[in-house]
Design an enzyme around this catalytic site. Structure first.
Site, PDB file in Angstrom:
ATOM      1  N   LYS A   1       1.098  -1.318  -0.200  1.00  0.00           N
ATOM      2  CA  LYS A   1       0.099  -0.146   0.122  1.00  0.00           C
ATOM      3  C   LYS A   1       0.967   1.169  -0.175  1.00  0.00           C
ATOM      4  O   LYS A   1       0.816   2.225   1.081  1.00  0.00           O
ATOM      5  CB  LYS A   1      -0.856  -0.150   1.438  1.00  0.00           C
ATOM      6  N   ARG A   2       2.050   1.241  -1.061  1.00  0.00           N
ATOM      7  CA  ARG A   2       2.598   2.341  -0.220  1.00  0.00           C
ATOM      8  C   ARG A   2       2.042   3.787  -1.495  1.00  0.00           C
ATOM      9  O   ARG A   2       1.940   2.689  -2.577  1.00  0.00           O
ATOM     10  CB  ARG A   2       4.132   2.310  -1.486  1.00  0.00           C
TER      11      ARG A   2
END
Lengths: 312, 312
Positions: B109-110
């Site tokens: 989830k960067r």
């Protein structure tokens, strides 16, 4: 030392006389030659050498800036680049920064569903609970992303309230592509970032999060790239501290930075990264007697610039 | 082996006969007693013991599921929990999964501004470039967050196109708090997540990203919790693979999962995490001869369930 992060940060800003957080985004190829030419540290393609070089550089930067600024912002991407060796260095730098009396902002931009945020908030914000990691410290504050909902970030808020930590929710980022999402506008003309700001302001006003100086430990990231947006956000979030990236290298303006502060000169902390840590590369400072002197002069000059911006 | 991630994933799904990705969110306190009672692994508060226990569990899970599913999703939060030791285990598990022929989705989830995404995409998605990390592998795909703008994620897209990797942008997440942000609606009645979907669909259609089976290496995360949203998103993104969390434990429904697929049964991969990896805790499977058998039966049953959902 104050137990609320906002109070602590404001006191630090007052003591150092500058609302500045220096950002650490260390890139091997831009390190001073004197570090890269050290024969043990001169292998960019070996994670151990590269991490040692970056660690050496980062600790030196922190010692130079500590008398002048209240906070340091560590961008974890530049440590994750070196896998687990980089992460170990990241936590070692948190310790170094703490020894220097700096507030430490972990720029991690995490967010997920609440169950996962519970886990993220433990490693990135909470004091470690492991018996073999007694000396380990987590940052004083972290940056997080609002897309899963502000309420989904509750595990971070709980730790902040319980352990005197801080959170900066990305509200209006400084990159030009941000408009694709953040400027999405509803039927009343309200933009998404204003809606995010309203939610941040509301949650941040909870008594467990408010400090004694009128600010909450729940802050917001607001880029210095749009003075109108900054002005409006300052009104929507009266008790929210702004972490302000984009000043300098990313094209942020003094007007936009000014708009992030209240009239009394409180309410924001401006981040400066490349313009400070790589000052020795710039025309302005490359005649300095050493790279360290260039960095020191750049931070002193930035202090004066921000003072001028604030009319002080 | 196909060089486009979407092609590879679709071929894996076909070969295994199930559009399922098992999620690994290993929590020490839920590990089988036989692992926790091993005297070298039974210290939850020592990162080394805990990581060894989690690594042991995770590799066993992967061996059990590999004949039945095409992909494994590693939630990095559960490894970051153990600082650098956890990260080392995360990359070791990527290697194990690769040896088992599984496609590996790094659930990280960067997202940040493009300069930072350039750095994140190097460590999380690109093949490593370090001379002392020759055997290291990065995941085949990662999850990312759209809040900084879809175009801000360009460094991830470039690596995906160049190195045969994949990306899943969070579009409609499965948590109830998501509505606060993702349901923000414009004057035409369009919700933010639909707007995000349009952007994903547009970028994903670029020739460098399209595979030979009609799908792009740029996918989307679409929760199995809202059938109407899923149906609509399936139409907005005709060539986008959906990674579908929330089925089972998070209250997702068969209808919602069904809506994530096209009529031909392609187009989505459903993730199942706690219902599989902790199957031995459930009433349904706790009579199994071993925890491994419970997990195996749970994955076989899920295969049948999804087949039934797809009417196959």
């Amino acid at each position: 030392m104050s137990s609320n992060f906002a109070d602590r940060l404001l006191e630090g800003i007052k003591a150092k006389g500058s609302p500045i957080a220096v950002g650490l985004d260390p890139q091997y190829s831009r390190l001073p030659l004197v570090i890269r030419e050290n024969k043990e540290l001169n292998d960019e393609l070996d994670t151990e050498s590269a991490v040692d070089a970056i660690f050496d550089f980062s600790t030196k930067i922190m010692r130079i800036i500590a008398p002048h600024v209240a906070a340091v912002k560590l961008n974890i991407a530049f440590f994750e680049k070196y896998y687990w060796e980089g992460i170990e260095a990241y936590y070692s730098l948190v310790e170094e920064a703490n020894d220097l009396g700096l507030e430490i902002i972990g720029d991690v931009k995490r967010a997920d569903i609440p169950d996962t945020n519970e886990v993220y908030s433990r490693s990135h914000l909470a004091n470690p609970e492991f018996t073999n990691m007694e000396d380990l410290l987590a940052p004083d504050a972290v940056t997080v992303n609002p897309y899963f909902g502000i309420e989904a970030l509750r595990p971070f808020f709980n730790i902040a309230a319980e352990q005197g930590k801080g959170i900066f929710v990305v509200c209006r980022s400084s990159n030009p592509e941000a408009h694709e999402i953040q400027d999405f506008v509803n039927a009343d003309g309200k933009k998404l970032y204003e809606h995010v700001a309203e939610l941040i302001s509301k949650v941040g006003a909870e008594p467990a999060m408010m400090g004694n100086h009128g600010y909450s430990c729940l802050g917001a990231v607001v880029g210095a790239t749009d003075p109108d947006a900054a002005k409006q956000l300052r009104e929507i979030m009266p008790h929210t501290l702004f972490l302000v990236p984009g000043y300098g290298t990313q094209g942020g303006t003094a007007d936009a930075a000014r708009a992030c502060f209240k009239d009394d000169g409180t309410g924001a902390i401006v981040t400066a990264t490349r313009s400070i840590i790589y000052a020795y590369e710039s025309d302005q400072y490359k005649g300095s007697p050493s790279w360290e002197k260039a960095v020191e002069q750049a931070v002193i000059d930035m202090k004066e610039q921000i003072k001028a911006v604030l009319g002080g």
